[in-house]
Design an enzyme around this catalytic site. Structure first.
Site, PDB file in Angstrom:
ATOM      1  N   ASP A   1       0.878  -1.175   0.000  1.00 34.18           N
ATOM      2  CA  ASP A   1       0.000   0.000   0.000  1.00 34.18           C
ATOM      3  C   ASP A   1       0.911   1.220   0.000  1.00 34.18           C
ATOM      4  OD1 ASP A   1      -2.417   1.570   0.413  1.00 34.18           O
ATOM      5  OD2 ASP A   1      -1.743   1.852   2.468  1.00 34.18           O
ATOM      6  N   SER A   2       0.301   2.399  -0.173  1.00 38.28           N
ATOM      7  CA  SER A   2       1.075   3.637  -0.108  1.00 38.28           C
ATOM      8  C   SER A   2       1.657   3.857   1.282  1.00 38.28           C
ATOM      9  CB  SER A   2       0.175   4.820  -0.448  1.00 38.28           C
ATOM     10  OG  SER A   2      -0.855   4.913   0.523  1.00 38.28           O
TER      11      SER A   2
ATOM     12  N   HIS B   1      -6.989   2.711   4.102  1.00 38.60           N
ATOM     13  CA  HIS B   1      -6.667   3.406   5.361  1.00 38.60           C
ATOM     14  C   HIS B   1      -7.918   3.599   6.228  1.00 38.60           C
ATOM     15  CE1 HIS B   1      -2.866   4.561   3.398  1.00 38.60           C
ATOM     16  NE2 HIS B   1      -2.459   5.048   4.562  1.00 38.60           N
TER      17      HIS B   1
ATOM     18  N   CYS C   1     -10.991   3.190   0.612  1.00 38.48           N
ATOM     19  CA  CYS C   1      -9.545   3.374   0.743  1.00 38.48           C
ATOM     20  C   CYS C   1      -9.155   2.507   1.925  1.00 38.48           C
ATOM     21  CB  CYS C   1      -9.213   4.839   1.024  1.00 38.48           C
ATOM     22  SG  CYS C   1      -7.530   5.124   1.596  1.00 38.48           S
TER      23      CYS C   1
ATOM     24  N   CYS D   1      -4.470  -1.559  -1.861  1.00 34.24           N
ATOM     25  CA  CYS D   1      -4.660  -0.120  -2.025  1.00 34.24           C
ATOM     26  C   CYS D   1      -5.633   0.086  -3.187  1.00 34.24           C
ATOM     27  CB  CYS D   1      -3.305   0.513  -2.328  1.00 34.24           C
ATOM     28  SG  CYS D   1      -3.383   2.261  -2.731  1.00 34.24           S
ATOM     29  N   ASN D   2      -6.755   0.722  -2.918  1.00 34.35           N
ATOM     30  CA  ASN D   2      -7.750   0.965  -3.977  1.00 34.35           C
ATOM     31  C   ASN D   2      -7.179   1.868  -5.061  1.00 34.35           C
ATOM     32  OD1 ASN D   2     -10.701   0.104  -2.767  1.00 34.35           O
ATOM     33  ND2 ASN D   2      -9.266   0.702  -1.176  1.00 34.35           N
ATOM     34  N   THR D   3      -6.411   2.861  -4.626  1.00 37.80           N
ATOM     35  CA  THR D   3      -5.866   3.846  -5.564  1.00 37.80           C
ATOM     36  C   THR D   3      -4.873   3.192  -6.521  1.00 37.80           C
ATOM     37  OG1 THR D   3      -6.062   5.460  -3.778  1.00 37.80           O
ATOM     38  CG2 THR D   3      -4.737   6.103  -5.677  1.00 37.80           C
TER      39      THR D   3
ATOM     40  N   TYR E   1      -0.838   8.364  -2.173  1.00 34.21           N
ATOM     41  CA  TYR E   1      -0.905   8.139  -3.615  1.00 34.21           C
ATOM     42  C   TYR E   1      -2.101   8.900  -4.233  1.00 34.21           C
ATOM     43  CZ  TYR E   1       2.286   4.017  -3.678  1.00 34.21           C
ATOM     44  OH  TYR E   1       3.361   3.159  -3.615  1.00 34.21           O
ATOM     45  N   GLY E   2      -3.164   9.023  -3.445  1.00 36.47           N
ATOM     46  CA  GLY E   2      -4.463   9.438  -4.005  1.00 36.47           C
ATOM     47  C   GLY E   2      -4.531  10.843  -4.565  1.00 36.47           C
TER      48      GLY E   2
HETATM   49  N1  DGL Z   1      -4.775   3.151   1.089  1.00 31.73           N
HETATM   50  C1  DGL Z   1      -4.901   3.622  -0.198  1.00 31.73           C
HETATM   51  C2  DGL Z   1      -6.179   3.309  -0.908  1.00 31.73           C
HETATM   52  O1  DGL Z   1      -6.761   2.283  -0.625  1.00 31.73           O
HETATM   53  C3  DGL Z   1      -4.096   4.788  -0.691  1.00 31.73           C
HETATM   54  C4  DGL Z   1      -4.364   6.081  -0.073  1.00 31.73           C
HETATM   55  C5  DGL Z   1      -3.379   7.129  -0.539  1.00 31.73           C
HETATM   56  O2  DGL Z   1      -2.193   6.901  -0.442  1.00 31.73           O
HETATM   57  O3  DGL Z   1      -3.850   8.178  -0.954  1.00 31.73           O
HETATM   58  O4  DGL Z   1      -6.645   4.029  -1.756  1.00 31.73           O
END
Ligand code: DGL
Length: 259
Positions: free
Chosen positions: A12-13, A188, A186, A75-77, A44-45
């Protein structure tokens, strides 16, 4: 060489993917998991898909050196921005992604109101838009980009008064006219679930993609005959691009926090 004993890379990020890792470890207790948090490059988002793909390629290189048998993009992003390219570039490696669980949320009632919380990039990219379009007849989908929330969670106190105030402000209207279901789009966000439960009425249901990802990982490992033998004892090891003691402490704390 018996690849069934090889580890599985999960990334993940930052620390968010640990919410997925916990479910993977619970559902597949014989597997060896390597968790990589790209803390140096989080979030990342709010970056571009090209930047995120570049980070993901580096993480894949790291995992390949560790001879992983599969990779989970927790990580969804990163799934939205990079999964297709990573699969095309690594056809020999099972790569499993995570997606906002909007399908089960859309089925909680007759045309429910569903709030989807995610990063700006996840909500903007085609992958989400295409899926969301198919659900329009079933539910009233409301999307809420949450820039800034990942940084607060990465700071280490996901349910502090500061995070509560941030969420109350961000959710605004949604708290006055609450949805039937909230999708945590997300990885997180499950870490702020205790605060979200306090803010929303008791009847509001919450969904995330971790269980679906665990089912998909099991299916792929079975298909490829790569499941760890039941006699094997599972393990989890943490890596971070920041590589500092605070990050590793936070990773351990979140991994051992209540589900
Ligand atoms: N945890 C991440 C997700 O599922 C990334 C969030 C991020 O880094 O912006 O999207």
């Amino acid at each position: 060489m018996n690849f069934n004993h090889s580890p599985i890379g999960v990334f993940d990020s930052g620390v968010g993917g640990i919410s997925v890792l916990k479910v993977l470890h619970r559902e597949l207790p014989g597997e060896q998991f390597l968790y990589y948090g790209d803390t140096k490059n989080a979030p990342y988002g709010t970056k571009t898909p090209e930047e995120v793909l570049g980070y993901c390629r580096e993480i894949l290189d790291f995992f390949k050196k560790q001879q992983v048998k599969a990779v989970v993009i927790a990580c969804n992003t990163a799934t939205a921005a990079a999964a297709a390219a990573l699969r095309a570039e690594n056809p020999e490696l099972p790569i499993i992604g995570v997606e906002p669980a909007i399908k089960p949320a859309a089925l909680v009632g007759s045309h429910p109101k569903v709030l989807v919380m995610a990063t700006p990039m996840t909500l903007h990219l085609d992958k989400f838009r295409t899926l969301a379009k198919t659900l329009v007849p079933l539910a009233d989908l409301i999307t809420l980009p949450c820039p800034g929330l990942v940084e607060l969670i990465e700071a280490g106190e996901p349910n502090s008064a500061q995070v509560r105030a941030f969420l109350a402000r961000l959710l605004g209207e949604q708290l006055r006219d609450p949805p039937d279901a909230v999708v945590l789009g997300c990885t997180h966000y499950p870490f702020v679930l205790p605060t979200l439960r306090e803010l929303f009425p008791e009847k509001t249901l919450f969904f995330d993609g971790a269980e679906g990802t665990a089912r998909q990982l099991r299916r792929r490992l079975q298909e490829e005959d790569l499941l760890a033998p039941p006699s094997l004892e599972g393990s989890v090891r943490f890596f971070s691009s920041k590589n500092d003691p605070e990050t590793y402490l936070l990773m351990q704390k979140l991994f051992h926090s209540a589900p």
